[in-house]
Design a protein around this motif. Structure first.
Motif, PDB file in Angstrom:
ATOM      1  N   PHE A  15       0.827  -1.208   0.000  1.00  0.00           N
ATOM      2  CA  PHE A  15       0.000   0.000   0.000  1.00  0.00           C
ATOM      3  C   PHE A  15       0.853   1.246   0.000  1.00  0.00           C
ATOM      4  CE2 PHE A  15      -1.715   3.564   2.385  1.00  0.00           C
ATOM      5  CZ  PHE A  15      -2.901   3.794   1.694  1.00  0.00           C
ATOM      6  N   TYR A  16       0.445   2.190  -0.820  1.00  0.00           N
ATOM      7  CA  TYR A  16       0.798   3.575  -0.559  1.00  0.00           C
ATOM      8  C   TYR A  16      -0.354   4.432  -1.031  1.00  0.00           C
ATOM      9  CZ  TYR A  16       3.361   7.376   1.168  1.00  0.00           C
ATOM     10  OH  TYR A  16       3.689   8.449   1.948  1.00  0.00           O
ATOM     11  N   SER A  17      -0.481   5.623  -0.526  1.00  0.00           N
ATOM     12  CA  SER A  17      -1.700   6.418  -0.771  1.00  0.00           C
ATOM     13  C   SER A  17      -1.765   6.936  -2.202  1.00  0.00           C
ATOM     14  CB  SER A  17      -1.744   7.593   0.200  1.00  0.00           C
ATOM     15  OG  SER A  17      -0.861   8.592  -0.290  1.00  0.00           O
ATOM     16  N   ASN A  18      -2.862   7.579  -2.522  1.00  0.00           N
ATOM     17  CA  ASN A  18      -3.062   8.128  -3.860  1.00  0.00           C
ATOM     18  C   ASN A  18      -2.387   9.501  -4.025  1.00  0.00           C
ATOM     19  OD1 ASN A  18      -4.586   6.182  -5.403  1.00  0.00           O
ATOM     20  ND2 ASN A  18      -6.189   6.448  -3.885  1.00  0.00           N
ATOM     21  N   ASN A  72       1.137   5.433  -9.323  1.00  0.00           N
ATOM     22  CA  ASN A  72       0.907   3.999  -9.141  1.00  0.00           C
ATOM     23  C   ASN A  72       0.671   3.374 -10.523  1.00  0.00           C
ATOM     24  OD1 ASN A  72       0.027   1.437  -8.638  1.00  0.00           O
ATOM     25  ND2 ASN A  72      -1.379   1.989  -6.981  1.00  0.00           N
ATOM     26  N   THR A 116      -8.632   6.917   0.570  1.00  0.00           N
ATOM     27  CA  THR A 116      -7.310   6.503   1.056  1.00  0.00           C
ATOM     28  C   THR A 116      -6.891   5.164   0.455  1.00  0.00           C
ATOM     29  OG1 THR A 116      -7.634   7.643   3.147  1.00  0.00           O
ATOM     30  CG2 THR A 116      -5.967   5.917   3.122  1.00  0.00           C
ATOM     31  N   PHE A 117      -7.769   4.180   0.589  1.00  0.00           N
ATOM     32  CA  PHE A 117      -7.357   2.820   0.216  1.00  0.00           C
ATOM     33  C   PHE A 117      -7.572   2.489  -1.263  1.00  0.00           C
ATOM     34  CE2 PHE A 117      -8.635   2.099   4.790  1.00  0.00           C
ATOM     35  CZ  PHE A 117      -7.338   1.922   5.254  1.00  0.00           C
ATOM     36  N   ASN A 175      -5.224   0.668  -4.247  1.00  0.00           N
ATOM     37  CA  ASN A 175      -3.873   0.436  -3.710  1.00  0.00           C
ATOM     38  C   ASN A 175      -3.177  -0.709  -4.465  1.00  0.00           C
ATOM     39  OD1 ASN A 175      -4.119  -2.189  -2.144  1.00  0.00           O
ATOM     40  ND2 ASN A 175      -5.789  -1.006  -1.241  1.00  0.00           N
ATOM     41  N   HIS A 176      -1.915  -0.859  -4.220  1.00  0.00           N
ATOM     42  CA  HIS A 176      -1.085  -1.777  -5.025  1.00  0.00           C
ATOM     43  C   HIS A 176      -1.591  -3.214  -4.964  1.00  0.00           C
ATOM     44  CE1 HIS A 176       1.228   1.824  -4.351  1.00  0.00           C
ATOM     45  NE2 HIS A 176       1.994   1.481  -5.380  1.00  0.00           N
TER      46      HIS A 176
END
Ligand SMILES: Cc1ncc(COP(=O)(O)O)c(C=O)c1O
Length: 375
Positions: free
Chosen positions: A62-65, A69, A264-265, A268-269
């Protein structure tokens, strides 16, 4: 602390699953013809899915938007290719309700209006605008009831026209095949006229493909059979094969601006990796074709059971309608025959929503069980 008791539970505790089977703590094998509410698209613990997610989580989960990505871009491109839906942009979120919430919000932003038209027996989720557009008073709290929603009979073009004529509608939201409502579908003529009317009255057409999308009906999206182009398409469920993810495909005519939507989520990756594995598997294993072929086999085989009044739905989004309520039959299928099926608002209907890779032998298992219980 106890669990907030909102789910009536069957007393079964799955601990692992593989392909179309689920196993409980005693290693009892259950045939999964329900896919956990139409979520399991490529089968449980598919090797491609397990490998991709495991590799990704060991690199970056995970990393935020707020960063680039590339997995989201790859997902958007693969989705365009596989769905053949051109002229859309992708926004990713975490569930079906959230997808519809964002779709309705965008329609309101774009048109400056706020009334929504939805259909009787619809289900669009449990959040604010999505639940207000859901035809079930029991789950609409007073705080949701402030939304302006009119419910129209699916297929009633005259009522639709009348409602749109006030020019205050921002969106019409439709499940081309209703899921929770019980597998009803209107005609191509209705959907085509719906499309035209939405354009005439500056209302956006939202196709809720949360349950019917990603090949479940044998087409990538259920609306495609009717040759229409929605302004927004909402997706979730089979998209992640159990990994929580949802999204909307947004027509190019709707312009984005910074901050207009966000999460937020979402996207995610790990979630993107899950969807990419699902799409690869749908393609490699030709699962759209399997959905269509197995529907034919299902209809041929299951229609031999006399007490079935009607087989509803398309592809592997199917319903068996009886003259009687099916809750006892469903229990017998689970506890005696070890087969999971689903219910719907229509109490006489049994829903069949298996993984898209099921084989004829699994349909035979259902046939044999129904034969025992119904003859
Ligand atoms: C057609 C449809 N839309 C939206 C939803 C809501 O999805 P979620 O439960 O992921 O919020 C569902 C769930 O059953 C659905 O069937």
């Amino acid at each position: 602390m106890s669990l907030f008791d909102v789910y009536p539970l069957f007393d079964i505790t799955p601990v692992k699953a593989k392909d179309v089977y689920v196993y409980d703590k005693n290693n009892t094998e259950y045939l999964d013809l329900y896919g956990g509410h139409a979520v399991i698209s490529i089968g449980h613990s598919h090797p491609e899915y397990v490998k991709s997610i495991s590799e990704q989580v060991s690199k970056l989960g995970f990393y935020s938007n707020s960063i680039q990505n590339p997995l989201q871009v790859e997902l958007a491109n693969t989705l365009t290719e596989m769905s053949t839906c051109k002229d859309y942009n992708l926004f990713l979120c975490n569930s079906g309700a959230e997808a519809n919430e964002n779709a309705l919000k965008l329609a309101s932003f774009k048109t400056g209006k706020k009334k929504v038209i939805a259909f009787k027996n619809s289900f669009h989720g449990r959040t604010s605008a999505a639940v207000a557009a859901t035809d079930n008073q029991k789950i609409i709290a007073p705080i949701n009831a402030q939304q302006e929603v009119e419910f129209i009979e699916l297929g009633d073009i005259e009522a639709l026209k009348k409602s749109l004529q006030n020019a205050d509608v921002c969106a019409v939201i439709v499940e081309c095949i209703q899921g929770v409502g019980g597998l009803d579908e209107s005609t191509t003529e209705f959907y085509k006229r719906l499309r035209i009317l939405c354009s005439s009255y500056n209302a956006l057409l939202i196709a809720d493909e949360v349950q019917s999308g990603f090949g479940r009906t044998g087409d990538f999206f259920a609306f495609q059979k009717h040759g229409i182009t929605p302004d927004i398409i909402s997706i979730a469920k089979g998209m992640g094969n159990g990994f929580p993810i949802g999204g909307i495909l947004i027509n190019n005519l709707i312009e984005a601006s910074y901050g207009m939507l966000g999460t937020t989520f979402g996207g995610n990756h790990l979630a993107c990796t899950a969807v990419l594995a699902v799409l690869k598997t749908i393609k490699d294993e030709d699962l759209l074709k399997n959905s269509k072929e197995l529907e034919n086999y299902f209809r041929e085989k299951i229609s031999k059971i006399d007490s079935i009044k009607k087989i509803k739905g398309r592809g592997l989004m199917l319903g068996l309608e009886f003259e009687f309520e099916t809750s006892e039959l469903r229990k017998k299928l689970i506890f005696k025959h070890k087969i999971f099926t689903g219910g719907s608002i229509n109490k006489n209907l049994l829903r069949i929503l298996p993984p898209l890779n099921i084989k004829k032998k699994h349909i035979d298992m259902l046939y044999n069980a129904l034969k025992i219980e119904l003859s």
